[in-house]
Each structure stands twice: as structure tokens, then as C-alpha cells.
Motif scaffolding. Structure first.
Motif, mmCIF file in Angstrom:
data_model
loop_
_atom_site.group_PDB
_atom_site.id
_atom_site.type_symbol
_atom_site.label_atom_id
_atom_site.label_comp_id
_atom_site.label_asym_id
_atom_site.label_seq_id
_atom_site.Cartn_x
_atom_site.Cartn_y
_atom_site.Cartn_z
ATOM 1 N N SER A 1 -20.649 -4.663 -1.150
ATOM 2 C CA SER A 1 -20.497 -3.219 -0.943
ATOM 3 C C SER A 1 -19.771 -2.893 0.357
ATOM 4 O O SER A 1 -19.174 -1.828 0.466
ATOM 5 C CB SER A 1 -21.869 -2.540 -0.955
ATOM 6 N N ASP A 2 -19.811 -3.793 1.330
ATOM 7 C CA ASP A 2 -19.148 -3.556 2.608
ATOM 8 C C ASP A 2 -17.747 -4.156 2.547
ATOM 9 O O ASP A 2 -17.584 -5.353 2.374
ATOM 10 C CB ASP A 2 -19.948 -4.194 3.731
ATOM 11 N N TRP B 1 -24.996 -6.625 -0.460
ATOM 12 C CA TRP B 1 -24.576 -5.939 0.751
ATOM 13 C C TRP B 1 -23.150 -6.357 1.106
ATOM 14 O O TRP B 1 -22.315 -5.537 1.467
ATOM 15 C CB TRP B 1 -25.529 -6.265 1.879
#
Length: 117
Positions: A85-86, A82
Motif C-alpha cells: 500500500s505504501d 503495508w
């Protein structure tokens, strides 16, 4: 065995601080954070193997203990994916929160092992 769980919790808190520093500085996941997380993940897999291997000698609720150990292994990977991806500062914030959750679960593993007699 109990000390191993508490050391793993302390390392998770240190990694959470490192990720929080990245978030505070508005940095993305760095190579240093990624490498530290990979090394820690290997240590978590070793922790899972050690505790699962010694499970037969302790009258502890095996389902609960193994569940905690498996989530301890899976959660850093999910938080790191996560975080990668951010691209905002909150990507590393998610990694920091995930590592704090892993620290709490490692402490709980140590408590379960300690109180099972």
C-alpha cells in the motif's frame, strides 16, 4: 524440529535483506519479492502445523509457543500488505523490518522448544 525453526529464521533474514535491497534502490515490492514472501508464508503455515502437532509430546508452555507461531504467520502478511500500500521506498523497508521481527520470533520458537524438556 529445532533446526526447522532456525532455518526459517535464516530464510527470514535473507528475505529481510532482499526487501532492504529493494528499499535501498527505492523500488516498490516486486513480483520476485512477492513470490518469495508467498512461498515463505506457506512454509510458516507448515511450521505452525508441525510444531502444534508435536506439542503434545513436549512439556512446553503451549500458549506462549502457539502465540509465537501465530504471530510468525500473521506478521509477514501484515508487513507485505503495508508494503504494497505504501508506494515510497519505505514500503519495502517495512517488509524488511517485519521479516527481521519474524526471524527473532522463529529463533525464540526454537529456544522454547529446545529448553522444554
Amino acid at each position: 524440529m529445532i533446526a526447522f525453526a532456525f532455518v526459517m529464521a535464516a530464510i527470514a533474514v535473507a528475505l529481510a535483506g532482499f526487501a532492504a535491497f529493494h528499499s535501498w534502490r527505492e523500488l516498490q515490492v516486486s513480483i520476485a519479492l512477492l513470490a518469495a514472501m508467498v512461498v515463505y508464508e506457506v512454509a510458516l503455515i507448515v511450521q505452525l502445523a508441525v510444531f502444534a502437532g508435536a506439542l503434545g509430546t513436549r512439556p512446553v508452555d503451549a500458549v506462549v509457543l502457539i502465540s509465537y507461531l501465530v504471530v510468525c504467520v500473521v506478521l509477514p502478511v501484515a508487513a507485505l500488505l503495508w508494503g504494497l500500500s505504501d508506494k515510497s521506498r519505505w514500503g519495502t523497508g517495512v517488509v524488511a523490518i517485519g521479516m527481521l521481527a519474524v526471524a527473532v520470533m522463529c529463533v525464540r520458537v526454537g529456544q522454547l522448544w529446545m529448553y522444554a524438556s
